[in-house]
Design an enzyme around this catalytic site. Structure first.
Site, mmCIF file in Angstrom:
data_model
loop_
_atom_site.group_PDB
_atom_site.id
_atom_site.type_symbol
_atom_site.label_atom_id
_atom_site.label_comp_id
_atom_site.label_asym_id
_atom_site.label_seq_id
_atom_site.Cartn_x
_atom_site.Cartn_y
_atom_site.Cartn_z
ATOM 1 N N ASP A 121 0.852 -1.178 0.000
ATOM 2 C CA ASP A 121 0.000 0.000 0.000
ATOM 3 C C ASP A 121 0.896 1.239 0.000
ATOM 4 O O ASP A 121 1.694 1.433 0.911
ATOM 5 C CB ASP A 121 -0.855 -0.029 1.264
ATOM 6 C CG ASP A 121 -2.077 0.865 1.141
ATOM 7 O OD1 ASP A 121 -3.111 0.504 1.712
ATOM 8 O OD2 ASP A 121 -1.980 1.916 0.490
ATOM 9 N N ASP A 212 -2.878 2.472 -6.067
ATOM 10 C CA ASP A 212 -1.855 2.528 -5.020
ATOM 11 C C ASP A 212 -1.731 1.273 -4.161
ATOM 12 O O ASP A 212 -1.067 1.293 -3.144
ATOM 13 C CB ASP A 212 -2.099 3.727 -4.111
ATOM 14 C CG ASP A 212 -3.195 3.459 -3.118
ATOM 15 O OD1 ASP A 212 -4.192 2.829 -3.500
ATOM 16 O OD2 ASP A 212 -3.044 3.856 -1.954
ATOM 17 N N GLU A 213 -2.373 0.205 -4.535
ATOM 18 C CA GLU A 213 -2.172 -1.004 -3.738
ATOM 19 C C GLU A 213 -2.280 -2.274 -4.562
ATOM 20 O O GLU A 213 -2.877 -2.290 -5.636
ATOM 21 C CB GLU A 213 -3.139 -1.049 -2.563
ATOM 22 C CG GLU A 213 -4.591 -1.047 -2.935
ATOM 23 C CD GLU A 213 -5.447 -1.111 -1.681
ATOM 24 O OE1 GLU A 213 -5.861 -2.215 -1.306
ATOM 25 O OE2 GLU A 213 -5.689 -0.044 -1.088
#
Length: 553
Positions: A121, A212-213
DNA sequence: TACCGAAGGACCC
DNA sequence: CACCAGGGTCCTTCGTCC
């Protein structure tokens, strides 16, 4: 009498946080928003003050009134459930305890500790990227988004209580120095791609959760290189930093659900490893607040806490009889599996998008000419997006948000697949027409039922029917009533794969009706009918007391 | 009863 | 000055048609 008892419970449940009779002198304490719960980097925030400011800024607004309305609705649902709870007899409880115990044994049997999952993350991703391209922002409180909504805030801003999902004008009140930066998805996509290149080194089939993850199955890398998962995580994070100049956090665990929880523990720029050991998992989960689990949000937390007094994952098991009594099977399965620390461990599937949409907010108006113009613009935007993706679909949904924040959707399913802005607009107009006159602040259009995504059901209804009757809902269990990246799948992998696979290939191999699961499913059914000698025993099947049931009266 | 479509929500980022 | 996004996924319930 019972009602009164419920009220008393109500009071005591909140007493922990509120003390007595604070409703009047500190009204902000009862106004809960999604963004007032603690997040990484907000440990030192004066929560009381933030609450108060948020409340003061919101109080009386149309938005606020709508929140109150929704809140009241949920409160009533909780009260109803409490009453039903109190009305359960000893026999009922004993019965559901048996059902629950059996289910738990089955879930336990499905536990798979053979895989090592890593969840990465990025730390305050959008904000970090913006700082990268404009270093003068470094060290200053800043947020990405607009006056009406923030996507994220950097850690300096978080110290003031500013965070994602908070409207900008409230954030500015909390932090007058706050610098606003508009979102720039192109930039984030660029950096996201850089990070993904790194992820690919460790698991070419990693699952991208969002920009973003991502989830990586690092079982093989660990084995091949004979290194511990901790080192892989360390190395991966260093790699990401090297390639992008951005920091990230990682969580390692035997399944995706737990890995995600773990990545949050030492955020930012940290990591946490939960070993593949049953005891370690059970210990970890025992004190874990349910809200940490992906799929359990504000409302579910309220309900579980308010009705059953469930705060931690462990308590899901302690209250499993109640859970089985009150929730649908898939939901009960999810909750119990959370208590056991189970989650998805299977290999990733390619998932296809199921809908495409665009929507816009503007200052509320009932000017029909204006609304029509908005609709036209949306139809064009949506059509353009569809062409880009080569999509056409046969269900068109119009979404309206009224000036009072109520959301309405109106849909039509056509014979033919559409994608041109003319076609979209033509049908959208009809849908809108039927709602006039109306004052709205948002219009949205969505197209689904794509050409080419054969819905599995059509291919072989018979088989599904039978299986479905017996197994009652396992087919859709893909994710119990909780969306998201399919984290809560706890049941054997083959099943999930099916529901996903069938959708993309169109040619399904329905999994053999055999894995035809669990006797307990049969049990669930039979308990509905159970003792139907006395005709009025319709009572306590979990199917009769559903979860999100509207209680119109 | 089985399916499907429609409407409404919960949740996620 | 200003008063709460936008893009998705999935679940549940309900009505209608067969």
């Amino acid at each position: 009498m019972i009602v009164k008892g419920a009220r008393v419970l109500d009071g005591s449940a909140n007493a922990m946080m509120k003390g007595k009779g604070t409703e009047d002198d500190r009204p902000w304490q009862s106004y809960h928003t999604v963004y007032t719960t603690a997040k990484a980097g907000m440990e030192l925030v004066d929560k009381e003050k933030v609450q108060r400011v948020v409340y003061e800024m919101s109080k009386g607004s149309k938005y606020f009134q709508n929140e109150e309305r929704k809140e009241a609705f949920i409160k009533q649902k909780i009260d109803n459930l409490r009453i039903q709870c109190a009305n359960l007899t000893q026999e009922d409880l004993a019965h559901y305890q048996k059902v629950a115990d059996r289910r738990i044994v089955e879930l336990e049997a499905s536990r798979d500790l053979s895989r090592i999952w890593l969840h990465v993350d990025m730390d305050a991703f959008y904000a970090a990227v913006e700082t990268l391209s404009n270093p003068t922002l470094k060290g200053k409180p800043m947020a990405v988004g607009s006056m009406s909504m923030l996507s994220t805030a950097n850690y300096e801003a978080r110290k003031f209580g500013v965070r994602a999902a908070m409207p900008g004008f409230i954030a500015r009140k909390l932090c007058p120095e706050l610098i606003f930066v508009p979102t720039d998805f192109k930039k984030y996509t660029y950096y996201s791609d850089l990070t993904r290149k790194v992820f690919g080194r460790y698991d070419p089939n990693f699952i991208a959760g969002s920009l973003d993850e991502a989830y990586l199955d690092i079982t093989e890398v660990c084995r091949e290189r004979n290194v511990k998962s901790e080192e892989i995580a360390q190395e991966l994070r260093a790699g990401v930093y090297e390639e992008t100049g951005l920091t990230c956090s990682a969580g390692v665990a035997p399944n995706r659900l737990l890995a995600k929880v773990c990545s949050d523990i030492n955020k930012p720029n940290g990591q946490y490893v939960l070993p593949n050991d049953r005891m370690a998992v059970m210990t970890f989960v025992s004190s874990l607040p349910i809200r940490k689990i992906g799929g359990i949000g504000k409302v579910t937390e309220h309900i579980l806490k308010g009705v059953f007094g469930i705060n931690t994952c462990e308590q899901m098991l302690e209250k499993s009889s109640y859970i089985c009594a009150f929730f649908s099977q898939s939901t009960a399965d999810f909750f119990c599996s959370v208590g056991l620390g189970l989650g998805q461990t299977d290999s990733p599937q390619v998932r296809f998008r199921k809908s495409i949409s665009s929507e816009r907010t503007f200052s509320a108006t009932k000017d029909e000419v204006l609304l029509h113009k908005k609709l036209e613009e949306l139809a064009e935007m949506l059509s353009a997006d569809m062409q880009k993706e080569g999509l056409s679909g046969r269900t068109l949904t119009l979404k309206l948000k009224t000036a009072s924040f109520e959301v309405r959707t109106r849909a039509v399913t056509l014979q033919k697949y559409i994608s041109s802005s003319e076609d979209i607009l033509k049908h959208a107009k009809k849908l809108l027409q039927a709602e006039l006159p109306i004052s709205v602040r948002l219009i949205g259009l969505r197209v689904s039922q794509f050409n080419g995504d054969k819905c599995s059901a059509k291919s072989d209804p018979t088989q599904k029917t039978i299986t479905n009757f017996i197994t009652s809902g396992d087919v859709n269990r893909n994710c119990s009533s909780f969306p998201d990246v399919a984290d809560h799948d706890f049941v054997s992998n083959a099943e999930t794969d099916m529901s996903i696979d069938s959708r993309q290939t169109g040619q399904l191999d329905w999994r053999d009706p055999f894995d035809g699961n669990y006797l307990s499913d049969v049990d669930y059914q039979s308990c509905t009918v159970q003792k139907s000698d006395g005709v009025e025993e319709v009572s306590l099947s979990p199917l009769v007391l559903p979860y999100i049931t509207g209680f119109r009266n």
